[in-house]
Motif scaffolding. Sequence first.
Motif, PDB file in Angstrom:
ATOM      1  N   PRO A 233      24.641 -19.052  -2.018  1.00 26.57           N
ATOM      2  CA  PRO A 233      25.024 -18.049  -1.889  1.00 26.57           C
ATOM      3  C   PRO A 233      25.205 -18.771  -0.236  1.00 26.57           C
ATOM      4  N   TRP A 234      26.705 -18.392   0.411  1.00 24.79           N
ATOM      5  CA  TRP A 234      26.270 -18.950   1.493  1.00 24.79           C
ATOM      6  C   TRP A 234      27.650 -20.014   1.892  1.00 24.79           C
ATOM      7  N   LYS A 235      27.120 -21.363   1.005  1.00 18.17           N
ATOM      8  CA  LYS A 235      28.386 -22.176   0.905  1.00 18.17           C
ATOM      9  C   LYS A 235      29.055 -21.756   0.375  1.00 18.17           C
ATOM     10  N   TYR A 236      30.622 -21.777   0.506  1.00 21.28           N
ATOM     11  CA  TYR A 236      32.146 -21.481   0.175  1.00 21.28           C
ATOM     12  C   TYR A 236      33.035 -22.094  -0.030  1.00 21.28           C
ATOM     13  N   ALA A 237      33.420 -21.812  -0.992  1.00 22.10           N
ATOM     14  CA  ALA A 237      34.596 -22.327  -1.640  1.00 22.10           C
ATOM     15  C   ALA A 237      35.725 -21.735  -0.695  1.00 22.10           C
ATOM     16  N   PHE A 238      37.323 -22.253  -0.942  1.00 25.71           N
ATOM     17  CA  PHE A 238      38.362 -21.567  -0.204  1.00 25.71           C
ATOM     18  C   PHE A 238      39.709 -21.285  -0.826  1.00 25.71           C
ATOM     19  N   PHE A 239      39.963 -20.419  -1.190  1.00 24.87           N
ATOM     20  CA  PHE A 239      41.325 -19.923  -2.303  1.00 24.87           C
ATOM     21  C   PHE A 239      41.954 -19.616  -1.364  1.00 24.87           C
ATOM     22  N   VAL A 240      43.485 -20.028  -1.633  1.00 19.16           N
ATOM     23  CA  VAL A 240      44.823 -20.276  -0.623  1.00 19.16           C
ATOM     24  C   VAL A 240      45.861 -20.085  -1.501  1.00 19.16           C
ATOM     25  N   ASP A 241      47.037 -19.587  -0.904  1.00 24.09           N
ATOM     26  CA  ASP A 241      47.999 -19.224  -1.378  1.00 24.09           C
ATOM     27  C   ASP A 241      49.281 -20.000  -0.356  1.00 24.09           C
ATOM     28  N   VAL A 242      49.945 -20.898  -1.117  1.00 31.52           N
ATOM     29  CA  VAL A 242      50.808 -21.247  -0.298  1.00 31.52           C
ATOM     30  C   VAL A 242      52.363 -20.983  -1.029  1.00 31.52           C
ATOM     31  N   THR A 243      53.070 -21.386   0.056  1.00 34.12           N
ATOM     32  CA  THR A 243      55.137 -20.955  -0.480  1.00 34.12           C
ATOM     33  C   THR A 243      54.973 -22.421  -0.213  1.00 34.12           C
ATOM     34  N   PHE A 244      57.114 -22.118  -0.610  1.00 32.77           N
ATOM     35  CA  PHE A 244      57.184 -24.044   0.413  1.00 32.77           C
ATOM     36  C   PHE A 244      58.655 -23.841  -0.356  1.00 32.77           C
ATOM     37  N   GLU A 245      59.687 -24.520   0.928  1.00 29.09           N
ATOM     38  CA  GLU A 245      60.754 -24.523  -0.210  1.00 29.09           C
ATOM     39  C   GLU A 245      61.210 -25.868  -0.406  1.00 29.09           C
ATOM     40  N   SER A 246      60.657 -26.604  -0.659  1.00 29.66           N
ATOM     41  CA  SER A 246      60.448 -27.758  -1.510  1.00 29.66           C
ATOM     42  C   SER A 246      59.344 -28.305  -2.293  1.00 29.66           C
ATOM     43  N   TYR A 247      59.558 -29.060  -3.280  1.00 29.62           N
ATOM     44  CA  TYR A 247      58.596 -28.975  -4.433  1.00 29.62           C
ATOM     45  C   TYR A 247      57.977 -30.193  -4.273  1.00 29.62           C
ATOM     46  N   LYS A 248      58.819 -31.638  -3.329  1.00 32.10           N
ATOM     47  CA  LYS A 248      58.632 -32.163  -3.034  1.00 32.10           C
ATOM     48  C   LYS A 248      57.752 -32.185  -1.504  1.00 32.10           C
ATOM     49  N   ASP A 249      57.298 -31.466  -0.818  1.00 33.70           N
ATOM     50  CA  ASP A 249      56.748 -31.371   0.411  1.00 33.70           C
ATOM     51  C   ASP A 249      55.378 -30.457  -0.320  1.00 33.70           C
ATOM     52  N   PHE A 250      55.296 -29.724  -1.304  1.00 35.11           N
ATOM     53  CA  PHE A 250      54.274 -29.277  -1.943  1.00 35.11           C
ATOM     54  C   PHE A 250      53.361 -30.459  -2.146  1.00 35.11           C
ATOM     55  N   GLU A 251      54.063 -31.660  -3.279  1.00 34.67           N
ATOM     56  CA  GLU A 251      53.470 -33.186  -3.922  1.00 34.67           C
ATOM     57  C   GLU A 251      52.795 -33.933  -2.610  1.00 34.67           C
ATOM     58  N   LYS A 252      53.547 -33.989  -1.530  1.00 36.21           N
ATOM     59  CA  LYS A 252      52.958 -34.966  -0.793  1.00 36.21           C
ATOM     60  C   LYS A 252      51.102 -33.151  -0.374  1.00 36.21           C
ATOM     61  N   ALA A 253      51.542 -32.901   0.162  1.00 33.61           N
ATOM     62  CA  ALA A 253      50.542 -31.555   0.371  1.00 33.61           C
ATOM     63  C   ALA A 253      49.462 -32.080  -0.814  1.00 33.61           C
ATOM     64  N   LYS A 254      49.725 -32.510  -1.687  1.00 36.92           N
ATOM     65  CA  LYS A 254      48.351 -31.910  -2.899  1.00 36.92           C
ATOM     66  C   LYS A 254      48.048 -33.183  -2.475  1.00 36.92           C
ATOM     67  N   SER A 255      48.277 -34.348  -2.524  1.00 35.61           N
ATOM     68  CA  SER A 255      48.190 -35.766  -2.508  1.00 35.61           C
ATOM     69  C   SER A 255      47.466 -36.435  -1.559  1.00 35.61           C
ATOM     70  N   ILE A 256      47.773 -35.478  -0.264  1.00 36.13           N
ATOM     71  CA  ILE A 256      46.717 -35.355   0.237  1.00 36.13           C
ATOM     72  C   ILE A 256      45.754 -34.308   0.414  1.00 36.13           C
ATOM     73  N   LEU A 257      45.540 -33.591   0.073  1.00 39.31           N
ATOM     74  CA  LEU A 257      45.048 -32.828  -0.116  1.00 39.31           C
ATOM     75  C   LEU A 257      43.477 -33.146  -1.488  1.00 39.31           C
ATOM     76  N   ASN A 258      43.846 -33.452  -1.861  1.00 36.44           N
ATOM     77  CA  ASN A 258      43.046 -34.353  -3.093  1.00 36.44           C
ATOM     78  C   ASN A 258      42.646 -35.523  -2.740  1.00 36.44           C
ATOM     79  N   LEU A 259      43.001 -35.983  -0.971  1.00 34.18           N
ATOM     80  CA  LEU A 259      41.867 -36.489  -0.576  1.00 34.18           C
ATOM     81  C   LEU A 259      40.645 -36.056   0.624  1.00 34.18           C
ATOM     82  N   MET A 260      41.349 -35.111   0.517  1.00 35.77           N
ATOM     83  CA  MET A 260      40.265 -34.346   2.613  1.00 35.77           C
ATOM     84  C   MET A 260      39.843 -33.774   1.789  1.00 35.77           C
ATOM     85  N   ALA A 261      40.312 -33.141   0.090  1.00 38.04           N
ATOM     86  CA  ALA A 261      39.196 -31.531   0.370  1.00 38.04           C
ATOM     87  C   ALA A 261      37.909 -31.988  -1.165  1.00 38.04           C
TER      88      ALA A 261
END
Lengths: 275, 275
Positions: A233-261
């Motif tokens: 309890p009270w340790k939190y996970a985050f559920f997030v939905d995102v939209t994007f225009e270019s799939y490349k942008d999403f791929e970039k975000a994924k590789s950064i989030l993999n390192l950060m989160a």
Amino acid sequence: MKKPIAIQGIKGSFHHEVAQRYFKTQTDVVECMTFDSTVDSLLNGDTDFIVMALENSIAGSIIPNYALIDRHNLLIVGEHYLDIQHNLMALANQSITDIKEVHSHPMALLQCKAFFKNYPHIKLVEAKDTADVAKQISDKNIKGIAAIASENAAELYDLEILAESIQTIKHNETRFVIVQRENEQQNLNTNNKASLKFELQHKRGSLAALLNVLSDCKLNLTKIQSLPKIETPWKYAFFVDVTFESYKDFEKAKSILNLMAENFKVLGEYKNARQ
Amino acid sequence: MKKPIAIQGIKGSFHHEVAQRYFKTQTDVVECMTFDSTVDSLLNGDTDFIVMALENSIAGSIIPNYALIDRHNLLIVGEHYLDIQHNLMALANQSITDIKEVHSHPMALLQCKAFFKNYPHIKLVEAKDTADVAKQISDKNIKGIAAIASENAAELYDLEILAESIQTIKHNETRFVIVQRENEQQNLNTNNKASLKFELQHKRGSLAALLNVLSDCKLNLTKIQSLPKIETPWKYAFFVDVTFESYKDFEKAKSILNLMAENFKVLGEYKNARQ
């Protein structure tokens, strides 16, 4: 031959309606009485897809379904929005004063609570499925009990609608997702929406830093929810939905989030149903 | 003389237990059957405080209570965490096979769902309040029906516990808040936690920019939730809880958020119950 679709509930349920609308040509379904058993049917290969309600414009997220998707590493591969109208229905030739009990799904009962304040003689009873109650009333010719279900169900099971759109908030939209087994994901660069899950240390600015990345990568947030980690309890996970225009942008975000989160996970990539 | 505290439910309920623990010396309560009627009793001056469950480590936020606080411009002035253990109880000298129905609050039924999978002969029926069912069973000497309620309730209404801690997830913590009328807020600079609400344009980076401000002002996020705006599905408001060490930091953040966010509102400032 294509396999049937797993739905929670029976024919005439809102899940059935979404299956018909989403899959169009193929609408053969496996009727499951619980969300857990839709997952069973997917995992044992009886079905290749589940239709699963995930959030509602009134009550918010259906947290246990997020947990199911997460725990079994399922993938969201599509979404569909349905405006849900609840109708009170019973065998013909009864008035509302003849009704002693209403059986329905807890969510439906909750959404129609205000309506039943005017009928204190009616007892509200939890049932597994909105449409199944309609079917039972019809099959067993039960008087004095009413169901809360869709117009489709009233027609399918030949019941009379005693009151239309009895939910308190008239615009009542539910977001359903189409769910698949993990190993079958096809990352299509035509996808423009994704559901993500990650955990963060409880440290000042950690979420802001992560949202900055999403924004820098030109991702748009359509939902965010911090959620307690089950059994912690009270340790939190985050559920997030995102939209994007270019799939490349999403791929970039994924590789950064993999390192950060911590425990970063893509719950699914799919086509935004709201363009 | 101090006024009583409004609680949802009756004596022996979890809300009652929180009232006793939070207010200590003053534990006279007004028993209300709905959260709406706790608000009525506060607004008409019968009570000066409400004890209200707001989120749960399993099911997440109790969205309708957020809506009540927001709609009536009430203020959160305190919080309390309670580890909730559900017990199955009935009149003495019955076994679980004698039980035909269990009546309880929808949230309690939901939390104990897995337990009842092993007892398919038991029908689950929604009731307004966990403790009230215990009281009714006791007052009316009802056999064959069981309640799900606290140990306190079993003792108070002289029932026998048939099964202890029947909720699926054993660590089951609920966050309650203490709520007051708007015009009576006392902003104490000893407060170190606050609940905020704001709306944002659906524009890329708008939430990240706002969280950056919170972080720059040394505020720590303990909860974030995007919520559909009632009657405007898929337009979201944000509910955020923050903790801080210096009240001046919080004041600075408030003045910036007032300029940056739409409909920014402090739902309450209070002492963090988790130090």
